[in-house]
Design a protein around this motif. Sequence first.
Motif, mmCIF file in Angstrom:
data_model
loop_
_atom_site.group_PDB
_atom_site.id
_atom_site.type_symbol
_atom_site.label_atom_id
_atom_site.label_comp_id
_atom_site.label_asym_id
_atom_site.label_seq_id
_atom_site.Cartn_x
_atom_site.Cartn_y
_atom_site.Cartn_z
ATOM 1 N N LEU A 47 8.262 43.379 -61.715
ATOM 2 C CA LEU A 47 8.417 43.631 -60.283
ATOM 3 C C LEU A 47 8.175 42.319 -59.548
ATOM 4 O O LEU A 47 7.149 41.656 -59.760
ATOM 5 C CB LEU A 47 7.398 44.693 -59.826
ATOM 6 C CG LEU A 47 7.276 44.925 -58.313
ATOM 7 C CD1 LEU A 47 8.569 45.495 -57.741
ATOM 8 C CD2 LEU A 47 6.103 45.861 -58.011
ATOM 9 N N ILE A 48 9.127 41.941 -58.694
ATOM 10 C CA ILE A 48 8.925 40.770 -57.846
ATOM 11 C C ILE A 48 8.110 41.233 -56.640
ATOM 12 O O ILE A 48 8.583 42.012 -55.815
ATOM 13 C CB ILE A 48 10.262 40.146 -57.398
ATOM 14 C CG1 ILE A 48 11.052 39.661 -58.617
ATOM 15 C CG2 ILE A 48 10.014 38.987 -56.435
ATOM 16 C CD1 ILE A 48 12.448 39.155 -58.296
ATOM 17 N N LEU A 49 6.878 40.790 -56.574
ATOM 18 C CA LEU A 49 5.980 41.216 -55.507
ATOM 19 C C LEU A 49 6.283 40.481 -54.205
ATOM 20 O O LEU A 49 6.148 41.045 -53.117
ATOM 21 C CB LEU A 49 4.530 40.960 -55.920
ATOM 22 C CG LEU A 49 4.078 41.728 -57.175
ATOM 23 C CD1 LEU A 49 2.780 41.144 -57.725
ATOM 24 C CD2 LEU A 49 3.910 43.209 -56.858
ATOM 25 N N LYS A 50 6.683 39.229 -54.327
ATOM 26 C CA LYS A 50 6.997 38.415 -53.141
ATOM 27 C C LYS A 50 8.162 37.492 -53.475
ATOM 28 O O LYS A 50 8.161 36.836 -54.514
ATOM 29 C CB LYS A 50 5.780 37.581 -52.735
ATOM 30 C CG LYS A 50 6.003 36.639 -51.545
ATOM 31 C CD LYS A 50 4.784 35.754 -51.330
ATOM 32 C CE LYS A 50 4.950 34.813 -50.156
ATOM 33 N NZ LYS A 50 4.784 35.461 -48.838
ATOM 34 N N MET A 164 19.150 37.517 -51.918
ATOM 35 C CA MET A 164 17.875 38.176 -51.665
ATOM 36 C C MET A 164 17.676 39.412 -52.547
ATOM 37 O O MET A 164 16.738 40.178 -52.342
ATOM 38 C CB MET A 164 17.783 38.583 -50.186
ATOM 39 C CG MET A 164 18.064 37.456 -49.204
ATOM 40 S SD MET A 164 16.978 36.015 -49.389
ATOM 41 C CE MET A 164 15.439 36.640 -48.753
ATOM 42 N N GLN A 165 18.552 39.590 -53.511
ATOM 43 C CA GLN A 165 18.464 40.747 -54.413
ATOM 44 C C GLN A 165 18.688 40.273 -55.834
ATOM 45 O O GLN A 165 19.523 39.386 -56.083
ATOM 46 C CB GLN A 165 19.504 41.798 -54.021
ATOM 47 C CG GLN A 165 19.390 43.119 -54.772
ATOM 48 C CD GLN A 165 20.387 44.147 -54.277
ATOM 49 O OE1 GLN A 165 21.448 43.806 -53.771
ATOM 50 N NE2 GLN A 165 20.058 45.422 -54.427
ATOM 51 N N PHE A 166 17.976 40.880 -56.785
ATOM 52 C CA PHE A 166 17.988 40.420 -58.170
ATOM 53 C C PHE A 166 18.074 41.617 -59.111
ATOM 54 O O PHE A 166 18.195 42.761 -58.670
ATOM 55 C CB PHE A 166 16.723 39.591 -58.437
ATOM 56 C CG PHE A 166 16.515 38.500 -57.419
ATOM 57 C CD1 PHE A 166 17.107 37.260 -57.572
ATOM 58 C CD2 PHE A 166 15.764 38.736 -56.269
ATOM 59 C CE1 PHE A 166 16.948 36.266 -56.620
ATOM 60 C CE2 PHE A 166 15.592 37.754 -55.304
ATOM 61 C CZ PHE A 166 16.193 36.511 -55.481
ATOM 62 N N ASP A 167 18.000 41.352 -60.405
ATOM 63 C CA ASP A 167 18.037 42.451 -61.368
ATOM 64 C C ASP A 167 16.665 43.103 -61.538
ATOM 65 O O ASP A 167 16.466 43.934 -62.412
ATOM 66 C CB ASP A 167 18.571 41.953 -62.716
ATOM 67 C CG ASP A 167 17.694 40.888 -63.347
ATOM 68 O OD1 ASP A 167 16.811 40.348 -62.649
ATOM 69 O OD2 ASP A 167 17.895 40.579 -64.539
ATOM 70 N N VAL A 168 15.740 42.706 -60.695
ATOM 71 C CA VAL A 168 14.372 43.231 -60.681
ATOM 72 C C VAL A 168 14.084 43.695 -59.246
ATOM 73 O O VAL A 168 14.485 43.019 -58.296
ATOM 74 C CB VAL A 168 13.359 42.124 -61.065
ATOM 75 C CG1 VAL A 168 11.944 42.662 -61.073
ATOM 76 C CG2 VAL A 168 13.723 41.506 -62.402
ATOM 77 N N PRO A 169 13.413 44.830 -59.038
ATOM 78 C CA PRO A 169 13.082 45.234 -57.671
ATOM 79 C C PRO A 169 12.151 44.227 -56.991
ATOM 80 O O PRO A 169 11.351 43.560 -57.654
ATOM 81 C CB PRO A 169 12.415 46.602 -57.850
ATOM 82 C CG PRO A 169 12.034 46.690 -59.282
ATOM 83 C CD PRO A 169 12.978 45.820 -60.039
ATOM 84 N N VAL A 170 12.266 44.124 -55.675
ATOM 85 C CA VAL A 170 11.454 43.192 -54.887
ATOM 86 C C VAL A 170 10.622 44.000 -53.893
ATOM 87 O O VAL A 170 11.167 44.744 -53.073
ATOM 88 C CB VAL A 170 12.340 42.180 -54.131
ATOM 89 C CG1 VAL A 170 11.464 41.205 -53.332
ATOM 90 C CG2 VAL A 170 13.246 41.412 -55.089
ATOM 91 N N LYS A 171 9.313 43.836 -53.946
ATOM 92 C CA LYS A 171 8.421 44.581 -53.045
ATOM 93 C C LYS A 171 8.478 44.022 -51.622
ATOM 94 O O LYS A 171 8.550 44.764 -50.646
ATOM 95 C CB LYS A 171 6.991 44.526 -53.588
ATOM 96 C CG LYS A 171 5.997 45.403 -52.832
ATOM 97 C CD LYS A 171 4.636 45.359 -53.506
ATOM 98 C CE LYS A 171 3.612 46.206 -52.771
ATOM 99 N NZ LYS A 171 3.906 47.663 -52.910
ATOM 100 N N SER A 172 8.475 42.687 -51.515
ATOM 101 C CA SER A 172 8.498 42.050 -50.197
ATOM 102 C C SER A 172 9.419 40.836 -50.233
ATOM 103 O O SER A 172 9.219 39.925 -51.042
ATOM 104 C CB SER A 172 7.084 41.623 -49.790
ATOM 105 O OG SER A 172 7.119 40.911 -48.578
ATOM 106 N N SER A 173 10.420 40.829 -49.364
ATOM 107 C CA SER A 173 11.419 39.760 -49.329
ATOM 108 C C SER A 173 11.437 39.152 -47.932
ATOM 109 O O SER A 173 11.392 39.881 -46.931
ATOM 110 C CB SER A 173 12.801 40.347 -49.676
ATOM 111 O OG SER A 173 13.827 39.423 -49.405
ATOM 112 N N SER A 174 11.512 37.830 -47.852
ATOM 113 C CA SER A 174 11.508 37.192 -46.534
ATOM 114 C C SER A 174 12.326 35.902 -46.533
ATOM 115 O O SER A 174 12.476 35.235 -47.555
ATOM 116 C CB SER A 174 10.076 36.900 -46.068
ATOM 117 O OG SER A 174 9.392 36.115 -47.030
#
Length: 652
Positions: A47-50, A164-174
């Motif tokens: 999970l990408i947290l940030k 801003m999107q990847f093959d892993v979910p992102v919790k917080s993107s900025s």
Amino acid sequence: MLKRFWIAIALVVLTSAAWAAEVKPYEWEKNRSRYSLADNEKDLTELILKQHNQYEYVLEDNQFLMYSTIHRIILVNNNEAIQKHNRIVISMNNTIDLVDLKARAINKDGKAIYFDKSNLKELKEEESGNAYRIFAIEGIEMGSEIEYYFTRKMRASIFDRVFMQFDVPVKSSSFLLSCPSHLKFDFRAYQGYPEVKQQEIANKELNQYASTMKDVPAMKKEAFSYYDPNRKRIEFKLAYNTARSQARLYTWDEAAKTFYGVLFTTTRDDDKALEKFVKTLNDDASKSKDVRIRNIEQKIKSSVKVNRERSEESLSEIASIIKSKIASREGITKLFITSFERVGIKCYPVITCSREELKFDGGFDTWSYLDDYILYFPDTKGFLAPHVFESRYPLIPAELTATKGLFIEPFVVGEVKSGLASIDDIPASDYTLSSDNLDMDVSFSDDLSATDIHQVREFGGYNAMFFAPYYDLMTEEQRTRMIEELTKQTAPDATINKWSAKALPDKLAGNFLIDVNFKSSHFLEKAGPRILFKAGELIGPQVEMYRDDQRVTEVENEFNRGYDRLIKIHIPAGYTIRNPQDLKIDITYKDKDKTPFLFQSDYALKGNVLEVTIKEYYKEIFAPLARYEDFRKVINASADFNKVTLVLEKSK
């Protein structure tokens, strides 16, 4: 790439205002706690947290520069995730200096381990010249949060994009961009990412823009869909320099004028070389334009090689190209344009981008889309790809079709020569041009242990693209190997008795024909007194889409195509076929009064010959997400046919 003009152009615009700004070093939270996770996040393998992307534009020592920072925190919950994320790869293209790099891991107990950036290694690709810095993070524990950021001092990007999107979910993107207040950037967000908005900040000497998104879902690759164009992303461009004027910068009109100058300007030496070169093309003005265009394309592509990676000035200079027989993508485009101009064939340059990578958006005038040159002939409505050897008029690479592009129409008013801009469609080719047609005659050996097959297969258009242009350049050994590989796609154990092959250049799409006689036992099995004949496998392996995963993207075909197949099966004396009805399949995709996708197979018994006919086609590139299941049925119809086994049993 076509971006080498941009920095020079930008500096001309920006020097009208003298300004400078001190860049504050980026910092992470020094003693942070681990992230709190929702219940549905705790069991994720990664999970990408940030995910934070930041761009700061400044002027330093009369250079227009950009400080680019990427900050990422990733939770890794298994060994595969650790292996995937324990290496930081930093592109150094367009980079002056790697200003800062920090990395750490916070384990399950909250203990932080910091990593020594002295492990940084340099890598440079010989062919492309692309440079990278690679940093390995060792000793990561399962369940850790890997965190790193790096800041690069770069030559300023006037046009850019960030995914801003990847093959892993992102919790917080900025996303954050800042620049001096007399500069204004424009932005466009895609695939549902929130629009970038200007922020109210205390420092009135800066403009600042930002966007954030929580819980960005993972983007997985899907069949009949391109990955990057469907990812959430932001495109941005420098749009105004108010210190100079209120006029919009880098419009499509300005692009047309700029690239017209690049592609149509010649020197006296170029003109002399062209005068001699054009005579070697043996152009016959009495013939049709289609014939003349094909002739000139063949002559140039067979005599001048294209180096797609290099961009030295000499590779773009006509006189040098004609002498050395080597050109850059820009150079070969220029040679084609000026050659057609000299023989009186009207053509327009078109600049676009591959829809495998992005969908050209004519409503947002960023020059980031201007990646590939093609030529358009208004008198014939055909296209030509100058730098792609295997692509021949009127076909261009499929990924450059079914999209839009910047068309540059040359014009002359008095002493002024320039180009007019328009955004227009680059249509996909008709399905009839890209064929893979099969005519097959099958008989059985006396002991019913093998089949003798005569196969005539004709490839057209995109299906012929990697055969027809190269065939005359191959050695006999290479030709034989190619025929063996093509035949063994159908029958892995094929023993070829004789074969012939030839290009058919007179056909509109440059077809290629192979004629093969071979023997194979692959299609036969015995089951007691019965013979099992795997007739469906005669058409070769087919794409299967049986999995019921939830579809996210619309259907996008590579190119329109059609298949016409006729298979004649000589039934052995004393035998009948028990289940010929299994050959009959009819799956059609209807769209009002049209049928854009279809698979139909049928049979007819004529004496001891079973004639099987198969018609399959894909007439349109796109199908909406709501009709995915209908499209999938057509694809799977050919896979279903592939599994048909006929049962031969003795006549009663």
